[in-house]
Design an enzyme around this catalytic site. Structure first.
Site, mmCIF file in Angstrom:
data_model
loop_
_atom_site.group_PDB
_atom_site.id
_atom_site.type_symbol
_atom_site.label_atom_id
_atom_site.label_comp_id
_atom_site.label_asym_id
_atom_site.label_seq_id
_atom_site.Cartn_x
_atom_site.Cartn_y
_atom_site.Cartn_z
ATOM 1 N N TYR A 22 126.561 106.051 128.389
ATOM 2 C CA TYR A 22 126.785 104.621 128.636
ATOM 3 C C TYR A 22 125.773 104.035 129.615
ATOM 4 C CZ TYR A 22 131.336 104.329 126.307
ATOM 5 O OH TYR A 22 132.337 104.292 125.375
ATOM 6 N N THR A 76 125.072 106.303 119.502
ATOM 7 C CA THR A 76 125.457 105.650 120.762
ATOM 8 C C THR A 76 126.793 106.192 121.228
ATOM 9 O OG1 THR A 76 126.729 103.967 119.586
ATOM 10 C CG2 THR A 76 124.445 103.412 120.152
ATOM 11 N N ASP A 77 127.099 106.000 122.495
ATOM 12 C CA ASP A 77 128.489 106.081 122.913
ATOM 13 C C ASP A 77 129.151 104.762 122.499
ATOM 14 O OD1 ASP A 77 130.894 106.925 123.926
ATOM 15 O OD2 ASP A 77 130.074 107.611 125.831
ATOM 16 N N TRP A 78 130.484 104.783 122.465
ATOM 17 C CA TRP A 78 131.228 103.702 121.799
ATOM 18 C C TRP A 78 131.011 102.333 122.444
ATOM 19 C CZ3 TRP A 78 130.950 107.557 119.169
ATOM 20 C CH2 TRP A 78 131.684 107.791 118.010
ATOM 21 N N SER A 84 128.370 100.709 123.122
ATOM 22 C CA SER A 84 127.374 100.600 124.190
ATOM 23 C C SER A 84 126.081 99.927 123.745
ATOM 24 C CB SER A 84 127.045 101.989 124.743
ATOM 25 O OG SER A 84 126.382 102.779 123.775
#
Ligand SMILES: *[C@@H]1O[C@H](CO)[C@@H](O)[C@H](O)[C@H]1NC(C)=O
Ligand SMILES: *[C@@H]1O[C@H](CO)[C@@H](O)[C@H](O)[C@H]1NC(C)=O
Ligand SMILES: *[C@@H]1O[C@H](CO)[C@@H](O)[C@H](O)[C@H]1NC(C)=O
Ligand SMILES: *[C@@H]1O[C@H](CO)[C@@H](O)[C@H](O)[C@H]1NC(C)=O
Ligand SMILES: *[C@@H]1O[C@H](CO)[C@@H](O)[C@H](O)[C@H]1NC(C)=O
Ligand SMILES: *[C@@H]1O[C@H](CO)[C@@H](O)[C@H](O)[C@H]1NC(C)=O
Ligand SMILES: *[C@@H]1O[C@H](CO)[C@@H](O)[C@H](O)[C@H]1NC(C)=O
Length: 884
Positions: free
Chosen positions: A252, A283-285, A287
């Site tokens: 993130y 990606t992270d969620w 982000s």
């Protein structure tokens, strides 16, 4: 990743939406930290034989995809828009399905009928490579059984830099070698089942507070110098890539002021060129911050597809999908980059054999009932069967229990108090002794600490199928057990002298999406003390009972000073986070059916103040928080050793009921080392470079007529008008797009000096030395397993500042009967003996003919056997290299 944005957060975001185009100004990163450009993204494919066939098939398949099909498979269809925590779009016409991506590292999240395995930190504490692999095998079987294509684990970042860091427990311990080996074994286990593993979070996600961008605030910047990045934080990722991991998840936060999922130096340079990563980056969620920028910087997949920081999620906005179609038509994102993204994704799918009858998801991450909405994020969703309740547990409870048990770490056993007899009266204290009376899964994502602490909270949690709690197991085994179900010491009858008080205490942490007892993910409120005044509970018990036994369930390091030296506290076990198998795994140790064999995957210090201030949580809430790694290589034991601080319990420490002796140590040289490794082989041309790079016809992105769209589901199509308009821009030739400084679309002819496929220059994995040592159970009563640990010390006079000792390998024996012995062997690679030279940008063996001291021992503070790399001799009875 966050499960749900709570309604209040959505409301807040809504209020800010009107003026949320610009993020608030951020503080500059400290002088000297730079995010240099590195372009373009190196093509996947063509690097190594093990990926060649998968790439060949992938190039053929992707070449048949239209533009809208290509952009469809690089993004999720939206938050809550499918059965899994993310679901990509498909290219069904050519036979490429939607992919199901699912949390989390210790088991399939948010669905029943699964095993809740012990957490990463517990797995690390076993120091048992085979068990790490077997846990991975079982996890992989469960993800496949549920129809999940992608396992969102293992987590090797956070590395455990900050003692209070909220998600350290998802990883394996505060050392890059321990993380690297455990992560790689997990990846091999999972991927041997055909499931794509995801190593995460790249990189610097060492704190939960202020980790994420939102409309008001930038995420923090992890400011990490090049050498520290290579020797600590990137190290386990290199191991994961060497093990063939299919996916990497960005973090993130920022690295040096540039968000990790659009930091071209990190993704294009370090990950894909230097480490030669062949899979795809996700990606992270929620982000993703930019569309064109992140594509150019090396991102391959955005999840769950929506935007967050600059527009509301859940309204059908995405930086990719239809916007990526537009960006390719208007010429800003080269077709070549899109081809590479897609080929990386499809090649990974082929490499794992998922083209052969891979099961479809049979559960729903967000709906508990059998029938329900397919797309709970939609305003109007079709409904149907969404949960088949497939039981995937098989006999995985066996490996889960074995991990929980082999992790249990004995810190104190005064007068051989343990094991205890099942005949003595036992009084158990503390709510951690028994399951949550409101239900073992009563808190969403374990966002409470109300009963035996089996795992931390957040997206890394899983649904317990049952809980073998300690009190139940104690009652099954012991003759006379009384539970005082309270964290405040109660009135008790005067105990007999033989009576044992077992005090259960805990320390919890988790993800920043939930707050537990004032802790916002990180242990910002409770610190390193036990929750619920547990330390006081132990002290009070010790004031009443002669024989006190402490069982500590914890996410990470704790301070034990309030009670550790009390003479009544005779035994202390760290039981880590056991998952569902918290009972018998523990009581079999307590009652001596097996000896404890866990080792601390972090140091326990006398005081939190003994760590450098830079390892504290940081926050500057009104501007960008700067998290600067000024301690460099000196975290955990590396720091304590350097400053001559005696740990209370050293990294790698843990007692047994028996004793072990090391003898007959030997060392042999395998590959002769020079100062620099031989140059990596040149990178051959990728088959991607032969793909068609002409901007496709606008019609490839036209929305089909009569397609019944689900409102706010993310699609890759554009209206005819929009597609034509974009194509008109693109067809004018050179795009007006303001490319970042240093941008180029031309593949670099050569690799960076340390570069190479599957983790970097293959010569880094050449075995330089092998070591062996004979381990003998010298006790007369108990059998037990011993752990051998190898730490390296650089030759005297090395011109680089290096930690005194660094763990480089470990091995565990079988259960050895009294008198029995086993020879353990270890390997040290070129990388193990190197430092990262920031000028040469390469791994350097500073003094190849010098005397490396290769220490073999049973913990970082029990190092009395040493072998020398120059004379190839070993001696024992040598004084420890560090303060003990
Ligand atoms: C971050 O900045 C430091 C200090 O200049 C530098 O050594 C390092 O290479 C930078 N990292 C990246 C990934 O750009
Ligand atoms: C994108 O994926 C969705 C979900 O599978 C599907 O409905 C849609 O038809 C796909 N679009 C294209 C262009 O194939
Ligand atoms: C699956 O889990 C649910 C909820 O715990 C339970 O009611 C059901 O019996 C389980 N089904 C199977 C097949 O184990
Ligand atoms: C192409 O489209 C993308 C996505 O909307 C946009 O960011 C970019 O500025 C456009 N490029 C040009 C040259 O118009
Ligand atoms: C159990 O232990 C308690 C405390 O020592 C004692 O008072 C009680 O009599 C014991 N009960 C039995 C059934 O032995
Ligand atoms: C260990 O127990 C003995 C009595 O058995 C006691 O004298 C000593 O102080 C204890 N040591 C510690 C460290 O608690
Ligand atoms: C490459 O793609 C363009 C645009 O779709 C097409 O016109 C051209 O025929 C393709 N070239 C080849 C060799 O297939």
């Amino acid at each position: 990743m966050p499960k749900v944005l709570s309604l209040s957060v959505v409301a807040l975001l809504g209020a800010a939406f009107v003026s949320a185009d610009q993020l608030v100004d951020r503080d500059p990163v400290p002088a000297g930290y730079v995010a240099n450009p590195y372009y373009p993204t190196p093509h996947g494919g063509g690097w190594t034989d093990d990926w060649a066939e998968a790439y060949e098939k992938a190039v053929a398949l992707v070449s048949r995809m239209t533009l809208a099909e290509k952009t469809n498979i690089t993004a999720g269809t939206g938050q809550f828009m499918g059965r899994c925590v993310a679901n990509t779009g498909s290219a069904n016409r050519v036979g490429f399905p939607q992919l199901c991506l699912q949390d989390g590292p210790l088991g399939v999240r948010t669905t029943p009928n699964v095993t809740a395995f012990p957490a990463g930190i517990t797995t690390g504490a076993t120091f048992n490579k085979e068990l790490m692999y077997q846990r991975g095998v079982a996890i992989g079987q469960e993800f496949k059984g549920k129809g999940a294509n992608v396992y969102l684990g293992p987590s090797v970042g956070p590395l455990g830099r900050k003692p209070r860091g909220g998600r350290n427990w998802e990883g394996f311990g505060s050392d890059p070698t321990l993380q690297g080996i455990a992560g790689a074994e997990t990846i091999r286990g999972v991927q041997d089942q055909g499931v794509i593993a995801t190593i995460k979070h790249l990189i610097g996600n060492e704190q939960e507070l202020y980790r994420m961008y939102n409309p008001f605030q930038a995420a923090y910047s992890a400011n990490i110098d090049d050498r520290t990045l290579h020797e600590l934080y990137l190290w386990p990722f290199a191991d994961g890539i060497h093990a063939g991991v299919g996916s990497v998840m960005a973090a993130y936060n920022d690295l040096n002021g540039s968000a990790t999922h659009q930091n071209s130096m990190l993704l294009n340079g370090l990950l894909k060129d230097e480490l030669g990563f062949q899979g795809f980056v996700q990606t992270d969620w929620l982000s993703q911050l930019s569309g064109v920028g992140s594509a150019l910087a090396g991102l391959d997949m955005t999840l769950p597809g929506d935007t967050l920081a600059n527009a509301l999620p859940l309204f059908g906005y995405s930086h990719w999908m239809y916007e990526l179609s537009r960006s390719v038509l208007n010429g800003s994102v080269p077709v070549d980059r899109l081809n590479d993204m897609c080929t990386r994704i499809v090649a990974t799918w082929y490499k794992l054999g998922q083209d052969q009858d891979y099961p479809k998801p049979n559960f729903h991450a967000w709906v508990g009932s059998a029938n329900g909405q397919l797309y709970p994020g939609a305003l109007f969703s079709p409904s149907g069967l969404v949960n088949e309740f497939v039981d995937v547990q098989a006999n995985h409870a066996v490996v889960a229990k074995q991990v929980a048990q082999e992790a249990i770490t004995l810190l104190k056993n005064n007068g051989s108090f343990l094991p205890i007899s099942t005949n003595v009266p036992i009084s158990a204290f503390g709510t951690d002794a028994r399951a949550d009376p409101q239900g073992i899964n009563s808190c969403t994502d374990k966002g409470c600490n109300r009963g035996t602490l089996t795992m931390g909270w957040g997206s890394g949690a899983a649904t317990l199928p049952y809980l073998d709690d300690p009190i139940g197991s104690l009652r099954r085994k012991a003759a006379n057990v009384t539970l005082y179900d309270t964290n405040t010491f109660p009135k008790v009858p005067k105990p007999s002298s033989e009576e044992v008080a077992i005090v259960f205490i805990s320390s919890d942490s988790g993800e920043n999406t939930l707050t537990v007892e004032g802790n916002h993910g990180d242990r910002d409120n409770t610190g390193l003390a036990a929750y619920f005044n547990g330390d006081e509970l132990v002290r009070k018990a010790a004031a009443t009972y002669n024989n006190v036994m402490v069982v500590y369930h914890t996410v990470g390091t704790v301070i034990v000073e309030p009670w550790i030296d009390l003479p009544q506290v005779k035994g202390v076990l760290i039981a880590h986070l056991p998952g569902q198998e918290a009972g018998d795994s523990l009581t079999e140790v307590l009652f001596g059916e097996t000896s404890p064999s866990g080792k601390l995957p972090y140091s326990i210090s006398y005081s939190e103040d003994e760590y450098p201030a830079s390892l504290s949580l940081v926050a500057t809430p009104l501007s960008q928080t700067q998290d600067t790694y000024s301690e460099g290589l000196y975290i955990d034991y590396r720091h304590l050793n350097k400053d001559g601080i005696k740990p209370r319990f050293a990294f790698g420490y843990g007692m047994s009921y028996t004793t072990f002796e090391l003898s007959e140590a030997s060392v042999s040289a395998v590959t002769k080392l020079d100062r620099l490794p031989p140059a990596a082989p040149a990178r051959p041309t990728s088959p991607i470079s032969a793909m068609n790079t002409t901007i496709p016809a606008a019609s490839e992105a036209y929305e089909p007529s009569g397609f019944n769209k689900i409102w706010r589901y993310l699609y890759s199509w554009l209206s005819k008008g929009d597609a034509d308009k974009a194509y008109a821009i693109g067809s004018r030739g050179s795009s007006k797009y303001p490319y970042p400084r240093g941008y180029s679309g031309v593949q670099k002819p050569s690799l960076p000096p340390a570069g190479g496929p599957n983790g970097g220059n293959p010569a880094l994995w050449d075995v330089a030395y092998t070591l062996s040592v004979k381990v003998t159970n010298t006790g007369s009563t108990y059998s037990g397993k011993a752990v051998g640990q190898v730490y390296i010390q650089f030759p005297q006079g090395t011109s680089y500042d290096t930690p005194i000792i660094q763990l480089r390998d470990f091995a565990k024996t079988a259960d050895l009967a009294p008198g029995a012995s086993q020879t353990l062997s270890f390997q040290l690679t070129r990388r193990d003996l190197s430092v990262w030279d920031v000028v040469e940008q390469n791994w350097v063996v500073p003094n190849p003919s010098g005397a490396y001291r290769l220490w073999i021992g049973q913990s970082s503070a029990e190092l009395n056997t040493v072998c020398y790399s120059d004379s190839l001799t070993c001696e024992s009875g040598v004084a420890s290299p560090v303060v003990v």
